[in-house]
Design a protein around this motif. Structure first.
Motif, PDB file in Angstrom:
ATOM      1  N   UNK A  20       0.853  -1.185   0.000  1.00  0.00           N
ATOM      2  CA  UNK A  20       0.000   0.000   0.000  1.00  0.00           C
ATOM      3  C   UNK A  20       0.891   1.237   0.000  1.00  0.00           C
ATOM      4  N   UNK A  21       1.088   1.799  -1.164  1.00  0.00           N
ATOM      5  CA  UNK A  21       1.989   2.934  -1.298  1.00  0.00           C
ATOM      6  C   UNK A  21       1.387   4.233  -0.789  1.00  0.00           C
ATOM      7  N   UNK A  22       0.088   4.231  -0.501  1.00  0.00           N
ATOM      8  CA  UNK A  22      -0.547   5.458   0.008  1.00  0.00           C
ATOM      9  C   UNK A  22      -0.377   5.616   1.515  1.00  0.00           C
ATOM     10  N   UNK A  23       0.161   4.579   2.179  1.00  0.00           N
ATOM     11  CA  UNK A  23       0.314   4.633   3.644  1.00  0.00           C
ATOM     12  C   UNK A  23       1.406   5.640   4.030  1.00  0.00           C
ATOM     13  N   UNK A  24       1.357   6.134   5.266  1.00  0.00           N
ATOM     14  CA  UNK A  24       0.238   5.992   6.203  1.00  0.00           C
ATOM     15  C   UNK A  24      -0.824   7.061   5.993  1.00  0.00           C
ATOM     16  N   UNK A  25      -2.047   6.651   6.131  1.00  0.00           N
ATOM     17  CA  UNK A  25      -3.199   7.586   6.128  1.00  0.00           C
ATOM     18  C   UNK A  25      -3.275   8.445   4.880  1.00  0.00           C
ATOM     19  N   UNK A  26      -2.959   7.849   3.740  1.00  0.00           N
ATOM     20  CA  UNK A  26      -3.082   8.587   2.486  1.00  0.00           C
ATOM     21  C   UNK A  26      -2.010   9.618   2.238  1.00  0.00           C
ATOM     22  N   UNK A  27      -0.914   9.582   3.006  1.00  0.00           N
ATOM     23  CA  UNK A  27       0.143  10.582   2.849  1.00  0.00           C
ATOM     24  C   UNK A  27       1.127  10.231   1.732  1.00  0.00           C
ATOM     25  N   UNK A  28       1.148   8.983   1.302  1.00  0.00           N
ATOM     26  CA  UNK A  28       2.086   8.472   0.299  1.00  0.00           C
ATOM     27  C   UNK A  28       3.544   8.564   0.754  1.00  0.00           C
ATOM     28  N   UNK A  29       3.752   8.634   2.066  1.00  0.00           N
ATOM     29  CA  UNK A  29       5.130   8.620   2.577  1.00  0.00           C
ATOM     30  C   UNK A  29       5.817   7.303   2.263  1.00  0.00           C
ATOM     31  N   UNK A  30       5.048   6.204   2.226  1.00  0.00           N
ATOM     32  CA  UNK A  30       5.638   4.904   1.897  1.00  0.00           C
ATOM     33  C   UNK A  30       6.136   4.880   0.458  1.00  0.00           C
ATOM     34  N   UNK A  31       5.465   5.551  -0.424  1.00  0.00           N
ATOM     35  CA  UNK A  31       5.917   5.618  -1.816  1.00  0.00           C
ATOM     36  C   UNK A  31       7.290   6.275  -1.895  1.00  0.00           C
ATOM     37  N   UNK A  32       7.476   7.383  -1.171  1.00  0.00           N
ATOM     38  CA  UNK A  32       8.766   8.064  -1.163  1.00  0.00           C
ATOM     39  C   UNK A  32       9.843   7.167  -0.559  1.00  0.00           C
ATOM     40  N   UNK A  33       9.518   6.482   0.534  1.00  0.00           N
ATOM     41  CA  UNK A  33      10.494   5.606   1.186  1.00  0.00           C
ATOM     42  C   UNK A  33      10.855   4.424   0.295  1.00  0.00           C
ATOM     43  N   UNK A  34       9.863   3.832  -0.353  1.00  0.00           N
ATOM     44  CA  UNK A  34      10.118   2.684  -1.224  1.00  0.00           C
ATOM     45  C   UNK A  34      10.993   3.079  -2.410  1.00  0.00           C
ATOM     46  N   UNK A  35      10.757   4.258  -2.949  1.00  0.00           N
ATOM     47  CA  UNK A  35      11.543   4.722  -4.091  1.00  0.00           C
ATOM     48  C   UNK A  35      12.999   4.932  -3.690  1.00  0.00           C
ATOM     49  N   UNK A  36      13.225   5.605  -2.554  1.00  0.00           N
ATOM     50  CA  UNK A  36      14.598   5.808  -2.076  1.00  0.00           C
ATOM     51  C   UNK A  36      15.270   4.471  -1.785  1.00  0.00           C
ATOM     52  N   UNK A  37      14.550   3.587  -1.125  1.00  0.00           N
ATOM     53  CA  UNK A  37      15.072   2.281  -0.754  1.00  0.00           C
ATOM     54  C   UNK A  37      15.543   1.505  -1.976  1.00  0.00           C
ATOM     55  N   UNK A  38      14.686   1.382  -2.965  1.00  0.00           N
ATOM     56  CA  UNK A  38      15.024   0.576  -4.138  1.00  0.00           C
ATOM     57  C   UNK A  38      16.113   1.225  -4.994  1.00  0.00           C
ATOM     58  N   UNK A  39      16.104   2.544  -5.084  1.00  0.00           N
ATOM     59  CA  UNK A  39      17.097   3.223  -5.919  1.00  0.00           C
ATOM     60  C   UNK A  39      18.505   3.165  -5.322  1.00  0.00           C
ATOM     61  N   UNK A  40      18.597   3.074  -3.990  1.00  0.00           N
ATOM     62  CA  UNK A  40      19.917   3.041  -3.349  1.00  0.00           C
ATOM     63  C   UNK A  40      20.410   1.625  -3.063  1.00  0.00           C
ATOM     64  N   UNK A  41      19.516   0.653  -3.169  1.00  0.00           N
ATOM     65  CA  UNK A  41      19.847  -0.733  -2.833  1.00  0.00           C
ATOM     66  C   UNK A  41      20.720  -1.356  -3.914  1.00  0.00           C
ATOM     67  N   UNK A  42      21.812  -1.975  -3.507  1.00  0.00           N
ATOM     68  CA  UNK A  42      22.732  -2.635  -4.427  1.00  0.00           C
ATOM     69  C   UNK A  42      22.781  -4.131  -4.144  1.00  0.00           C
ATOM     70  N   UNK A  43      23.201  -4.897  -5.156  1.00  0.00           N
ATOM     71  CA  UNK A  43      23.359  -6.332  -4.957  1.00  0.00           C
ATOM     72  C   UNK A  43      24.730  -6.776  -5.453  1.00  0.00           C
ATOM     73  N   UNK A  44      25.213  -7.872  -4.875  1.00  0.00           N
ATOM     74  CA  UNK A  44      26.449  -8.501  -5.317  1.00  0.00           C
ATOM     75  C   UNK A  44      26.241 -10.013  -5.251  1.00  0.00           C
ATOM     76  N   UNK A  45      26.296 -10.678  -6.397  1.00  0.00           N
ATOM     77  CA  UNK A  45      26.114 -12.124  -6.456  1.00  0.00           C
ATOM     78  C   UNK A  45      27.469 -12.776  -6.698  1.00  0.00           C
ATOM     79  N   UNK A  46      27.764 -13.803  -5.888  1.00  0.00           N
ATOM     80  CA  UNK A  46      29.017 -14.537  -6.014  1.00  0.00           C
ATOM     81  C   UNK A  46      28.736 -16.028  -6.054  1.00  0.00           C
ATOM     82  N   UNK A  47      29.569 -16.751  -6.784  1.00  0.00           N
ATOM     83  CA  UNK A  47      29.562 -18.211  -6.738  1.00  0.00           C
ATOM     84  C   UNK A  47      30.909 -18.641  -6.176  1.00  0.00           C
ATOM     85  N   UNK A  48      30.867 -19.253  -4.990  1.00  0.00           N
ATOM     86  CA  UNK A  48      32.088 -19.544  -4.252  1.00  0.00           C
ATOM     87  C   UNK A  48      32.849 -18.232  -4.036  1.00  0.00           C
ATOM     88  N   UNK A  49      34.055 -18.091  -4.545  1.00  0.00           N
ATOM     89  CA  UNK A  49      34.795 -16.833  -4.361  1.00  0.00           C
ATOM     90  C   UNK A  49      34.775 -15.953  -5.603  1.00  0.00           C
TER      91      UNK A  49
END
Length: 227
Positions: free
Chosen positions: A86-115
């Protein structure tokens, strides 16, 4: 058909012809306030979500069989218990939408097989896309924000075999035996965003599409040379 879809389908068909069968896996991280490091397919999930995960927890890679190939990966952000977030949370403020966008845009991944490093990148590029929401401009006092309509952009489907190159990572990884380690590190660098109360309790899910070979691989039949 999207070119990347052809690549994934072609690889899956090739592996099936070698005696494999398709299996999907998922690992879930339940977000808590101040989280910025996440481990998937490592049997480190919160106890409340372990029953929702699907992968082998007795070894060092997600496959049940001693031999398997992971073909592709994709991320998804959901609400509690895997409901649509629910991206409109809390209470229709859409603060979760802003948080989700920042979270996903800054999140990085690193995949390794053994070393061996296999791939590094940004989660937002291979994430099930969140809707693009355009809130209307409210003029005057004749309408309240909480009942104002919003415009929502469509997002792609959630089948990892049919996602395009922006929303799934085609990365064949051959795994043999429980000693073959698949390391999936997901993180936000220091001084970046940390999970806040708007995202706490939501799930970050890593999906993987694999082909397992419980009876071993069959060598492909070679056509006789043409005379």
């Amino acid at each position: 058909m999207n070119p990347n879809q052809k690549i994934v389908n072609s690889k899956v068909e090739e592996l099936i012809a070698q005696g494999g069968y398709v299996k999907e896996y998922k690992s879930i991280w339940k977000l808590s306030v101040d989280d910025r490091d996440f481990r998937f397919f490592a049997n480190q999930e919160h106890e409340s979500v372990k029953h929702l995960t699907v992968y082998n927890k007795n070894g060092s890679n997600p496959a049940e069989s001693k031999e398997a190939t992971i073909v592709a990966f994709g991320f998804e952000l959901t609400g509690d218990n895997e409901v649509q977030i629910d991206l409109s949370a809390p209470s229709g403020s859409y603060a979760r939408l802003a948080s989700a966008t920042k979270f996903l845009n800054q999140l990085q991944y690193k995949f390794k097989q053994n070393t061996n490093n296999l791939r590094e990148g940004f989660v937002s590029k291979i994430h099930q896309p969140i809707p693009r929401i355009l809130k209307p401009l409210v003029i005057g006092t004749g309408i309240a924000n909480h009942i104002a309509s919003v415009a929502v952009g469509d997002v792609a489907g959630n089948n990892i075999e049919h996602k395009n190159e922006k929303h799934a990572l085609y990365l064949p990884v051959e795994l043999v035996g429980n000693n073959d380690v698949l390391d999936t590190s997901v993180f936000i660098p220091s001084n970046g965003y940390k999970v806040d109360s708007d995202l706490a309790g939501c799930y970050l899910i890593l999906h993987a599409l694999g082909v397992e070979f419980p009876k071993g691989r069959k060598l492909p039949v070679q056509s006789p040379p043409k005379k």
